[in-house]
Design a protein around this motif. Structure first.
Motif, short mmCIF file in Angstrom:
data_model
loop_
_atom_site.label_atom_id
_atom_site.label_comp_id
_atom_site.label_asym_id
_atom_site.label_seq_id
_atom_site.Cartn_x
_atom_site.Cartn_y
_atom_site.Cartn_z
N THR A 296 0.94 -1.19 -0.10
CA THR A 296 -0.06 0.00 -0.05
C THR A 296 0.82 1.38 -0.01
N GLY A 297 1.99 1.21 -0.03
CA GLY A 297 3.09 2.25 0.10
C GLY A 297 3.58 2.62 -1.28
N VAL A 298 4.59 3.65 -1.20
CA VAL A 298 5.14 3.83 -2.38
C VAL A 298 5.47 2.91 -3.49
N ARG A 299 6.19 1.86 -2.92
CA ARG A 299 6.53 0.72 -3.83
C ARG A 299 5.24 0.23 -4.57
N GLY A 300 4.15 -0.07 -3.74
CA GLY A 300 2.96 -0.54 -4.35
C GLY A 300 2.39 0.43 -5.43
N ALA A 301 2.26 1.66 -5.03
CA ALA A 301 1.92 2.83 -6.14
C ALA A 301 2.66 2.67 -7.31
N ILE A 302 4.12 2.66 -7.21
CA ILE A 302 4.91 2.60 -8.38
C ILE A 302 4.63 1.29 -9.22
N THR A 303 4.72 0.12 -8.57
CA THR A 303 4.35 -1.18 -9.26
C THR A 303 3.05 -1.15 -9.97
N ARG A 304 1.72 -0.63 -9.26
CA ARG A 304 0.46 -0.36 -10.00
C ARG A 304 0.67 0.48 -11.30
N ARG A 305 1.21 1.68 -11.08
CA ARG A 305 1.63 2.41 -12.17
C ARG A 305 2.30 2.09 -13.29
N LEU A 306 3.43 1.26 -12.93
CA LEU A 306 4.26 0.66 -13.98
C LEU A 306 3.38 -0.37 -14.70
N SER A 307 2.43 -1.17 -14.23
CA SER A 307 1.68 -1.91 -14.70
C SER A 307 0.75 -1.61 -15.89
N TRP A 308 0.17 -0.35 -14.96
CA TRP A 308 -0.86 0.53 -16.00
C TRP A 308 -0.19 0.77 -17.29
N LEU A 309 1.10 1.70 -16.92
CA LEU A 309 1.83 1.91 -18.23
C LEU A 309 2.07 1.05 -19.22
N HIS A 310 2.46 -0.43 -18.68
CA HIS A 310 2.74 -1.34 -19.75
C HIS A 310 1.45 -1.91 -20.31
N GLU A 311 0.33 -2.03 -19.40
CA GLU A 311 -0.78 -2.65 -20.31
C GLU A 311 -1.30 -1.40 -21.39
N ARG A 312 -1.14 -0.04 -21.10
CA ARG A 312 -1.72 0.71 -22.08
C ARG A 312 -0.72 1.21 -22.97
N PHE A 313 0.65 1.25 -22.85
CA PHE A 313 1.47 1.84 -23.69
C PHE A 313 2.70 0.80 -24.12
N GLY A 314 2.60 -0.36 -23.72
CA GLY A 314 3.64 -1.44 -23.83
C GLY A 314 4.25 -1.46 -25.41
N THR A 315 3.26 -1.75 -26.31
CA THR A 315 3.82 -1.71 -27.82
C THR A 315 4.32 -0.28 -27.96
N LEU A 316 3.85 0.66 -27.58
CA LEU A 316 4.49 1.96 -28.01
C LEU A 316 5.94 2.13 -27.55
N ILE A 317 6.13 1.68 -26.25
CA ILE A 317 7.40 1.66 -25.73
C ILE A 317 8.36 0.99 -26.16
N ARG A 318 7.90 -0.31 -26.72
CA ARG A 318 8.81 -1.30 -27.50
C ARG A 318 9.15 -0.68 -28.81
#
Length: 193
Positions: A20-42
């Motif tokens: 529930t802390g900062v690490r969890g927030a970062i993990t959730r944000r990275l997961s969201w970014l990967h799901e949404r923009f994974g192909t564009l990042i690659r």
């Protein structure tokens, strides 16, 4: 000990436990970014590798002159319609550009667009389309947009990012919507009928 929440993995095939802390927030944000923009990042990463291939080959063949069979620097060549003042630069630029195009095509085929089934186009047709797109984006969009920006009064160091953004946008749209267009699913084609 905090309650831990098991969430979707940050990257496919991995498991991520988000607190529930900062690490969890970062993990959730990275997961969201990967799901949404994974192909564009690659897509951007593969393009960056293509740039490194281009600059590396240009440095080896032109700046370091490690290929003795190539012409000398600043040796002019007559090309019927015009004369180029440095045949070595012209030749090494063409070789480096083509090697970069092949590397980027391979990267997109093997990594960028593998998360969804591509259209049933044969590999040679996708490569021909990719070559044509590269020609249009380099000669047309990048050259024109940079020169127009400079003529409009932008300094060339500011005009280049404008041209690169225009070229990146064109390349992304062309590659994702034409060359590696996703196949229609059975349900989609039946609904359209």
């Amino acid at each position: 000990m905090q309650n831990e929440i098991v969430e979707p993995a940050v990257w496919p095939g991995a498991t991520a436990t988000a607190g529930t802390g900062v690490r969890g927030a970062i993990t959730r944000r990275l997961s969201w970014l990967h799901e949404r923009f994974g192909t564009l990042i690659r897509y951007a990463l593969v393009g960056s590798v293509g740039y490194v291939v281009y600059v590396g080959l240009l440095a080896v063949m032109y700046d370091l002159a490690l290929a003795p069979f190539l012409p000398a620097k600043e040796q002019a060549v007559n090309l019927l319609l015009f004369t180029h003042s440095d045949s070595l630069f012209l030749l090494t630029t063409l070789i480096a550009s083509q090697a970069s195009i092949v590397a980027v095509f391979a990267g997109h085929s093997l990594w960028t667009f593998t998360d969804s089934p591509a259209s049933a186009k044969p590999l040679w047709l996708r490569f021909a389309q990719f070559e044509a797109r590269a020609l249009v984006s380099t000669l047309g969009i990048l050259t024109v947009s940079v020169n127009v920006a400079v003529l409009a009064g932008l300094h060339h160091y500011l005009a280049l990012p404008v041209g690169l953004m225009a070229t990146f946008t064109w390349n992304w749209l062309w590659d994702s919507k034409v060359i590696w267009r996703k196949r229609e699913q059975n349900g989609d084609s039946q609904q359209a009928a």
